[in-house]
Design a protein around this motif. Sequence first.
Motif, short mmCIF file in Angstrom:
data_model
loop_
_atom_site.label_atom_id
_atom_site.label_comp_id
_atom_site.label_asym_id
_atom_site.label_seq_id
_atom_site.Cartn_x
_atom_site.Cartn_y
_atom_site.Cartn_z
N LEU A 22 18.60 -16.97 5.13
CA LEU A 22 18.70 -15.81 4.23
C LEU A 22 17.83 -14.70 4.78
CD1 LEU A 22 18.58 -15.85 0.37
CD2 LEU A 22 17.07 -14.32 1.63
N THR A 23 18.42 -13.53 4.97
CA THR A 23 17.68 -12.39 5.53
C THR A 23 17.42 -11.35 4.46
OG1 THR A 23 18.59 -12.73 7.75
CG2 THR A 23 17.70 -10.54 7.24
N VAL A 24 16.16 -10.97 4.32
CA VAL A 24 15.76 -9.84 3.49
C VAL A 24 15.34 -8.74 4.47
CG1 VAL A 24 14.17 -9.00 1.73
CG2 VAL A 24 15.00 -11.36 1.63
N ASP A 25 15.99 -7.59 4.39
CA ASP A 25 15.86 -6.57 5.42
C ASP A 25 14.73 -5.58 5.19
OD1 ASP A 25 18.46 -6.88 7.25
OD2 ASP A 25 18.94 -7.36 5.18
N GLN A 26 14.28 -5.46 3.94
CA GLN A 26 13.22 -4.49 3.65
C GLN A 26 12.58 -4.89 2.33
OE1 GLN A 26 14.70 -0.50 3.36
NE2 GLN A 26 12.70 0.47 3.61
N VAL A 27 11.24 -4.78 2.25
CA VAL A 27 10.51 -5.14 1.04
C VAL A 27 9.43 -4.10 0.80
CG1 VAL A 27 9.10 -6.91 -0.10
CG2 VAL A 27 10.89 -7.61 1.50
N THR A 28 9.23 -3.74 -0.46
CA THR A 28 8.10 -2.91 -0.85
C THR A 28 7.42 -3.52 -2.07
OG1 THR A 28 9.35 -1.48 -2.36
CG2 THR A 28 9.23 -0.79 -0.04
N ALA A 29 6.20 -3.06 -2.34
CA ALA A 29 5.45 -3.50 -3.52
C ALA A 29 4.66 -2.33 -4.06
CB ALA A 29 4.50 -4.65 -3.16
N GLY A 30 4.56 -2.28 -5.38
CA GLY A 30 3.76 -1.25 -6.02
C GLY A 30 3.50 -1.59 -7.47
N ARG A 31 2.54 -0.95 -8.04
CA ARG A 31 2.24 -1.18 -9.45
C ARG A 31 3.41 -0.70 -10.32
NH1 ARG A 31 -2.46 0.45 -7.11
NH2 ARG A 31 -2.10 2.65 -7.68
N SER A 32 3.84 -1.54 -11.23
CA SER A 32 4.95 -1.19 -12.10
C SER A 32 4.58 0.01 -12.97
CB SER A 32 5.33 -2.38 -12.98
OG SER A 32 6.31 -2.02 -13.92
N ALA A 33 5.55 0.91 -13.15
CA ALA A 33 5.37 2.07 -14.02
C ALA A 33 6.22 1.96 -15.27
CB ALA A 33 5.69 3.35 -13.26
N GLY A 34 6.69 0.75 -15.58
CA GLY A 34 7.52 0.53 -16.74
C GLY A 34 8.99 0.48 -16.38
N ALA A 35 9.73 -0.47 -17.04
CA ALA A 35 11.14 -0.68 -16.72
C ALA A 35 11.27 -0.84 -15.19
CB ALA A 35 11.99 0.41 -17.31
N PRO A 36 12.26 -0.22 -14.51
CA PRO A 36 12.33 -0.41 -13.05
C PRO A 36 11.53 0.60 -12.24
CG PRO A 36 14.33 0.64 -13.82
CD PRO A 36 13.48 0.42 -15.03
N ALA A 37 10.78 1.47 -12.88
CA ALA A 37 10.00 2.46 -12.13
C ALA A 37 8.77 1.81 -11.51
CB ALA A 37 9.59 3.61 -13.04
N VAL A 38 8.30 2.40 -10.40
CA VAL A 38 7.15 1.84 -9.69
C VAL A 38 6.31 3.00 -9.14
CG1 VAL A 38 8.50 1.60 -7.56
CG2 VAL A 38 6.44 0.24 -7.86
N THR A 39 5.01 2.78 -9.10
CA THR A 39 4.10 3.80 -8.60
C THR A 39 3.85 3.60 -7.11
OG1 THR A 39 2.98 3.95 -10.74
CG2 THR A 39 1.78 4.77 -8.83
N ALA A 40 4.21 4.57 -6.31
CA ALA A 40 3.91 4.60 -4.87
C ALA A 40 4.20 3.27 -4.17
CB ALA A 40 2.45 4.99 -4.66
N PRO A 41 5.47 2.85 -4.10
CA PRO A 41 5.77 1.59 -3.43
C PRO A 41 5.36 1.60 -1.96
CG PRO A 41 7.78 2.85 -3.87
CD PRO A 41 6.67 3.54 -4.59
N LYS A 42 4.75 0.50 -1.53
CA LYS A 42 4.26 0.39 -0.16
C LYS A 42 5.08 -0.63 0.62
CE LYS A 42 -0.55 1.56 -1.20
NZ LYS A 42 -1.95 1.21 -0.93
N PRO A 43 5.29 -0.41 1.91
CA PRO A 43 6.05 -1.37 2.71
C PRO A 43 5.33 -2.71 2.80
CG PRO A 43 5.84 0.74 3.85
CD PRO A 43 4.90 0.79 2.69
N VAL A 44 6.11 -3.77 2.74
CA VAL A 44 5.61 -5.14 2.92
C VAL A 44 6.26 -5.68 4.19
CG1 VAL A 44 5.58 -7.48 1.96
CG2 VAL A 44 5.32 -5.50 0.44
N THR A 45 5.47 -6.23 5.09
CA THR A 45 5.99 -6.73 6.35
C THR A 45 5.77 -8.23 6.48
OG1 THR A 45 3.91 -6.24 7.49
CG2 THR A 45 5.61 -4.52 7.50
N PHE A 46 6.50 -8.81 7.44
CA PHE A 46 6.42 -10.23 7.75
C PHE A 46 6.24 -10.36 9.25
CE2 PHE A 46 8.66 -9.73 3.83
CZ PHE A 46 8.31 -10.82 3.05
N GLY A 47 5.06 -10.78 9.68
CA GLY A 47 4.78 -10.82 11.10
C GLY A 47 4.89 -9.45 11.74
#
Length: 415
Positions: free
Chosen positions: A82-107
């Motif tokens: 299973l391939t996930v091509d891009q991931v980000t993480a950020g503090r939730s801002a309510g519902a699906p909104a997010v504050t300043a999502p940051k890139p998450v990397t793997f290796g």
Amino acid sequence: MGLRGKTITLAAVATLALTALLGSSTGAEGAARMWFTSWAQSQQGLAGVTLNHQSLRMITHLSQGGDAIRVRVQNTFGTAPLTVDQVTAGRSAGAPAVTAPKPVTFGGRPAVTVPAGGEAWSDDTPLVTSPDQDVAISMYVAGTAVPGEHTSALRDNYLTPPGSGSHVADPGGAAYTRKVGATYLVSAVDVRNPALKGTIVPFGSSVVDGTGSTNCGPGCTETGTNRRWTDDLARRIVAGLPGREQLAVANAGIGGTTSSAACPGMPEGVKGLDALSRLSRDVLALHGVTAVIYYYGTNDLADNCTAAPILDSYHQAFQRLRDAGIKVYVTPVTPRPGYSDQNNRDRHTVGLFVKRGNNCSGTCTATADFDQVLADPLAPNRIDPAYDNGDGIHANIAGQRALADFVALPMLAGK
């Protein structure tokens, strides 16, 4: 200000960063002591959807914060990579909104391919978080994939339409038009926080998973408010333990599961999800685990197990945990309607074993008598009506809080 609005001051962030910097000089052992699993939802099968060139936004709820996170992506039940091509993480801002999502990397790469039956932990992602805070993990699948899931998120998670492309960097949630009640792909989040002492893992079936924790009374439902007893326990720890004794809590409950794999009435859908089958990936693979709260047995009896196979599974699970240096706190089997007289005799036998010496006859560290909390004092083979979710098995929000309040914090702190 309540815990839900708690923030980390700049001074606290600086202290945390300095502590992390100092800890990093101790090598691999010091680095390991900085990471603790702060949220988990165990995968239990494949979702009934096929992702197709679309994005997901999964909301995770941290029990403790830190200055960075790591994310676990699992393909436990997949039959192909299973391939996930891009991931980000950020503090939730309510519902699906997010504050300043940051890139998450793997290796160091934005994409990760997880083999069938496997898992992948991300690289460190700088993100300052607080206890009792929601973090949005957004993932983009460019091809097609059937994700693994945890069916009872007890909150809304979000998908974009198939074919809509990558929206993981969107701070707004307009593209995430579909709500789902399950959690896909992501199964754990670590925080970097060397001030923490460990992670507590409540491990069991639906009573751990949180069934009933959205029930606030007749006609009242609270979705996404994190009212499981494990959430309440995490908030008690933050409020009640000194800073040097703070602990994370990572929930490892899956509804319908048993401690023993030998119960003859076990439904097909939960075969292979017994405690011993799950222990490695759902407890031992998490980080900083110092103790488990073992809450298993109600489904074993309902699936026609007697006391003997239940206790045999207890002995094996407790030994594996103790061999890993993990403390084991055990609760007796709680009441359930529909138990036969023999079921209740076996429940009594298991309860006597657990309570004897307050340490499972020397095989566990200590006990937490949730049976005492939930049992109706006038009819101890049923749940107190004030705590009953309505099915006679699970605790409502009031019962969840009563369970959390019963756990002795000094016990968890090792006093």
